[in-house]
Design an enzyme around this catalytic site. Sequence first.
Site, PDB file in Angstrom:
ATOM      1  N   HIS A 188       0.823  -1.226   0.000  1.00 19.14           N
ATOM      2  CA  HIS A 188       0.000   0.000   0.000  1.00 19.14           C
ATOM      3  C   HIS A 188       0.854   1.272   0.000  1.00 19.14           C
ATOM      4  O   HIS A 188       0.322   2.369  -0.141  1.00 19.14           O
ATOM      5  CB  HIS A 188      -0.917   0.039   1.230  1.00 19.14           C
ATOM      6  CG  HIS A 188      -1.983  -1.020   1.224  1.00 19.14           C
ATOM      7  ND1 HIS A 188      -2.843  -1.187   0.166  1.00 19.14           N
ATOM      8  CD2 HIS A 188      -2.310  -1.972   2.140  1.00 19.14           C
ATOM      9  CE1 HIS A 188      -3.665  -2.197   0.436  1.00 19.14           C
ATOM     10  NE2 HIS A 188      -3.362  -2.691   1.617  1.00 19.14           N
TER      11      HIS A 188
HETATM   12 ZN   LIG Z   1      -4.025  -6.919   2.695  1.00 19.66          ZN
END
Ligand SMILES: [Zn+2]
Length: 674
Positions: free
Chosen positions: A185
């Site tokens: 992320h």
């Molecule tokens: Zn994840």
Amino acid sequence: MDKKLADDGPTTVTPWSVLLKKENGVTGRETLISSGEITTLEAIKKSGLCYDPRMRFHATLNEVDDHPEDPRRVLRVFDAIRKAGYVSNTPNPTDAFLRLPSREATLEELLRVHTPEMYEKITKTELMSREDLTNLEKISDSLYFNNESAFCARLACGSAIETCAAVVTGKVKNAFAVVRPPGHHAEPHKPGGFCLFNNVSVAARSMLQRFPEKVKRILILDWDVHHGNGTQMAFYDDPNVLYISLHRYEQGRFYPGTVYGRAENCGEGAGLGRTVNIPWPCSGMGDGDYIYAFQRVVMPIAYEFNPDLVIISSGFDAAAGDHIGQCLVTPPAYAHMTQMLMGLADGKVFASLEGGYSLDAISVSALAVAQSLIGVPPSRLHTVYASKHAVETVDMVTEIQSKFWRCMRPKFIPANPENAHVSRLHDIIRSYQAKKLFEDWKITNLPILRDSLSETFANQALCSHDFFQKDVLIILIHEAPLILGDGRKDSNALKPSDSYLVDPVSLYIEWAMQQNFGLIDINIPEVVTGENKPYDMVEETKKLCTYIWDNYIELASAKNIFFIASGKAVEGVINLIASRNVMKNVRCVVNFFGSESLTGLKTASEDDLPGWYFRHSLIFVKSTDECWKKPKKNKRRYGRLIQSEHDSGTSMLEHHYRAVTQYVSHLLKKNDAS
Ligand SMILES: [Zn+2]
């Protein structure tokens, strides 16, 4: 396997070339394998594993806080592999895995993906006060920090780089980095979602730069249940890194909560076609779904891309038992997926731990991946069927990706019906049908005079000229007929001489006309030519059914009305039953659900409508529908269910024609007698 080879010692291993010579009865000194010969050294090469307990130092400030990104995650994964006997706490030559050293990533390496500002932001946390760290946590996107976080992030990233390099240089045949904090992320300019530096992205960039001769193309396969927004962003315009992600998406509602992971996002510039998103529409995706996506999309594209290195962003939050991912992937499925990927890039596969928040689930899942890496055959899978959601998602992805990959053909049709010389076959067929039905039976257009409906359904509703006076009225509601043909795989072209129109509805029309019944025939188009506004097939069908009921059927003389509907059109009939008083004159509703999942009436339970529906319906449902596995509650609201061996509306219409028409005749006779 490797463990045994190592136990015996390399001297007892017979080189392949010698074995081959024996098998072929060749005794001379001629060269049997001139290049690329597998040496004894290659045959016994180990898998690599990197684990450093110091990565557990990154923790929440208040250690009693329960956070899913728990420092014990890496320990539990390492322990599972250690307890299985594949690796030891201290390096042991008999282990299947060679322990690889950890190290911190350098500034230069991190800047290959991240901005200097982001590096600064994370490094600063090493000297921040408790209060400042708490405040930083509050304004960050799903992150926590202590004074060790930056060190752990550099250690995770550097270890990923070094482990990956060990695969590229051939020190090990493949490898697994058991690292945290995770990375996928983390975007080039900002951390997020428990991720500080993007371990996999930095490792990939480093390989391309350090080994330009060996590594020209990298596949990053991300099976973490979340979309790897950071990784996609890092390589969005890079033609040399193919990013494929399978993730829960749910129209952008699932974390990271944006539409960045949608299937239509395929890269940009030189990287167009190098991003493949497989966005699941819901939770509960399991082995059959993942294997289906691998067989239909991931592996064909991966083979066509032909990478020099495969990196797995290996989160285990799609694993069965993970409360955040809420999916059902079992350890054998992870093993199978790993093994499929090992067929690429001369087996150069590097897996790096990402998410996964059930300590038990990540342990058994990671062990399965580790076993595949060292060559243990995967266990058999129990669920092999893909769900409807998976088939639909994979179909959509195939169509989108067919613009970029030859193996995805023939889904994308490069024809635009807005051009004067291009017509949609559906429209030609409906015009032909209208003309033929008029010639044969004087069947004509049924005027639909409401604005929005009239545009959409011009030519789609037909009726027998005298249906208004008939006592028996048959209403057929269906999708377009099937066109069967063997399309050419390279061009999508269908040969007209070998293509056939399959329209079982014509059987019902002929029957109704021969019986002298009244008839209304409604074709529900899947798309509408010339319409620019969005068209919701199910909603339009519902509107059309109530329109025809209010304006024609209710005013007609018929006291014996029969509905026969198939495919998505059944929703229109079910909605009509719930919203209009149909009980008086409708004798029977025949619904062929085809490929659609069974749905029922939505009415208050005290209503007598479900009972009426049950007594006045034949509901054909495919034998693979979920409803046959677990009996539905309030069964009557689904009507009288009949199992069908067929799984499309068209084939159900065709194969149950005799049963349905005989049943209608039977009801009419019973009616006459009473
Ligand atoms: Zn994840």
